[in-house]
Design an enzyme around this catalytic site. Structure first.
Site, PDB file in Angstrom:
ATOM      1  CG  HIS A 318      25.365  14.480  -4.136  1.00 21.33           C
ATOM      2  ND1 HIS A 318      24.691  15.049  -3.081  1.00 21.33           N
ATOM      3  CD2 HIS A 318      25.159  13.140  -4.028  1.00 21.33           C
ATOM      4  CE1 HIS A 318      24.112  14.103  -2.372  1.00 21.33           C
ATOM      5  NE2 HIS A 318      24.382  12.932  -2.926  1.00 21.33           N
ATOM      6  NE  ARG A 338      19.358  15.422  -0.159  1.00 19.08           N
ATOM      7  CZ  ARG A 338      19.249  15.042  -1.415  1.00 19.08           C
ATOM      8  NH1 ARG A 338      18.101  15.175  -2.062  1.00 19.08           N
ATOM      9  NH2 ARG A 338      20.281  14.514  -2.039  1.00 19.08           N
TER      10      ARG A 338
END
Length: 549
Positions: A318, A338
């Site tokens: 990740h 994000r």
């Protein structure tokens, strides 16, 4: 909270924030993505892979840590085992108490089967509980399962089994109805419509969430449903070997109580592996976001009994694991951060990648920024990192957005004196997900192993060589439910399970002996060992000896 040596870089990030918010970084071309991955993604580090010399995947390479445990010595030798003494008998044995295991148990119970769940820790101690950002599903008029298929199949580098991707996306809408009816509290607007946002690699807003503790909310609901049904649960009971009957069919498993060290035999008409991933093996020395029991047990059990693995050489790192402070090194920083507008920024305050590139591309871009371009930050303790500029979120969406949309993230950093509403956070890729695993067909049946089924992260082929955000929580529901339905139906066709044996263990170890293999590992490993620090990947440099997919 940040030490003085980071203050200069912090000032650059703050000074360029307004510009970076307005900046619309271009997405990479397919060619540029492939070049980036080949150069910087950990899956391409040839020096970190070992060839399997025995078993169904003989000749293929996997991460060295996985190879050692797949070719390990059986733990069964250290026990006092009597297969004639049956401790439990059931229609469906489910090994694993996470999201996939609970979904399977509920459906098998609905089908009238007698079910037992055996879990290494407690019910719900699983990666499902730790999933944060959301769950994908084409539930809106602007979306469709066909579009979801294209995103998932392309995001996995066109390597997934199409029939599994088809099942994943077409059964998704009904799974949302199922979860809603069970009581999962998804984020909704004032009219009761589920809210959706973008995730990395998605062409539509199909990410459904429960703030930033989506997995915990789903796990809470599934666990409560299992408990309310009084389905028997064998806690702290790790499966250390599958067993066959005299016809060669899988007939249950041998369990080891991790507290008392007692060995128990479960005879079952059908068995489901839902044991999750292997992040706690710390492939390539990476920190991990995984729960304590994620040691690839299911892969070991299946491989030793003859099941082939698919894409076992590929993992998901990740892109945003916490890099500071050291107390939370490797902890997941959800992609939802994000999705809400925070961008990845280097030490010079520059945005260097589109914030919603697929996870493998974003992770490789972060590694490149640190290892190749020299624009990462050297953190005390040998860690490198870049910034995730979280104050952007409040400037874009208004004050209060972080606390209302990602409260778990806010609390995690605030505990250590970092107010992500006002200060950016430091991140580096963390070992997050096992892309590859046991090969199954679209009925969730394990290849070469009659009456054995598998669901969840232990399975390979659903996500190809890279998984999109939110497809793992969907995966455990779709395939967990199907496992329960199909295993229960198969159990009804079986009148009797014959005499049990573990002949496959001796056969496998003979193969090891003939191949002169002794890894010195006893497997399944069950739990990680932290007697010595694991190899620190963050301090290593990349070898020029690369291999492509």
């Amino acid at each position: 909270m940040y030490p003085d040596y980071l203050k200069h870089s912090l000032k650059l990030v703050e000074d360029k924030r307004e510009y970076n918010i307005a900046l619309q970084p271009e997405r990479m071309s397919a060619e540029d993505k492939e070049a980036l991955l080949a150069e910087f993604h950990p899956d391409f580090r040839a020096d970190q892979y070992t060839e399997l010399r025995v078993g169904a995947n003989k000749g293929e390479k996997v991460n060295t840590e996985l190879a050692e445990t797949l070719m390990g010595r059986g733990r069964i030798h250290d026990t006092d085992l009597d297969l004639d003494k049956i401790d439990y008998e059931t229609d469906v044995l489910i090994i694993g108490g996470g999201g996939a295991g609970c979904a399977a148990a509920i459906e098998a119970d609905d089908a009238g089967a007698k079910v037992i769940i055996a879990t290494k820790l407690r019910l719900g101690d699983a990666n499902t509980m730790m999933a944060e950002g959301g769950i994908q599903g084409a539930t809106k008029p602007t979306d469709s399962p066909a579009q979801h298929f294209l995103d998932a199949y392309g995001g996995g580098h066109y390597a997934a089994k199409k029939e599994l991707v088809y099942k994943l996306v077409t059964e998704a809408p009904e799974c949302f109805l199922w979860l809603n009816n069970l009581g999962v509290e998804f984020d909704k607007d004032e009219d009761g419509n589920m809210l959706t946002i973008h995730g990395g690699g998605t062409s539509r807003k199909r990410m459904h969430a429960a703030k930033d503790y989506t997995g915990a909310e789903i796990m809470r609901t599934l666990r409560d449903e299992v408990l309310c049904r009084h389905i028997p649960i064998l806690s702290y009971s790790a499966a250390i070997e599958l067993v066959r009957d005299e016809s060669g069919n899988i007939g249950g498993a041998v369990l080891l109580n991790t507290d008392t060290k007692e060995v128990k035999v479960v005879r079952a008409k059908t068995t489901i592996l839902a044991t999750g991933g292997g992040g706690r093996l710390h492939y390539q020395g990476f920190p991990t976001s995984n729960h304590h029991g994620a040691t690839a047990d299911g892969l070991v059990l299946a491989y030793r009994v003859g099941a082939p693995l698919l894409y076992a050489d590929t993992m998901q790192y990740h892109p945003t694991g916490a890099a500071f402070p050291e107390q939370i090194l490797g902890a997941l920083v959800t992609e939802k951060v994000r999705g809400l507008g925070a961008k990845l920024v280097n030490a010079d305050g520059e945005v260097f990648v589109h914030p919603l590139e697929t996870r493998d591309v974003a992770a490789a871009a972060v590694i490149r920024e640190c290892k190749d371009r020299g624009k990462g930050l050297d953190i005390a303790g040998g860690v490198q990192a870049v910034w995730l500029d979280t104050p952007m979120i409040e400037q874009i969406h208004g004050a209060g957005t972080i606390v209302s949309k990602i409260p778990a993230m806010y609390k995690m950093f605030n505990k250590y004196g970092i107010d992500m509403r006002k200060e950016p956070i430091l991140i580096y890729p963390t070992l997050h997900y096992q892309n590859g695993g046991i090969e199954i067909n679209d009925a969730c049946e394990v290849k070469n192993c009659p009456n054995l089924y598998a669901a969840g992260e232990v399975v390979g082929g659903i996500h190809g060589r890279n998984r999109l955000m939110g497809n793992s929580l969907l995966d455990i529901i779709v395939f967990g439910r199907d496992c329960g339905i199909n295993a229960a139906a198969r159990a009804k066709q079986i009148d009797h399970v014959g005499k049990l044996n573990i002949d496959h263990v001796a056969a496998f170890e003979k193969e090891l002996e003939e191949a002169w293999v002794d890894t010195g590992v006893v497997s399944p490993k069950l739990f990680p060992s932290y007697k010595a620090s694991f190899r620190t990947y963050l301090n290593t440099s990349f070898s020029s000896d690369k291999e492509e997919y």
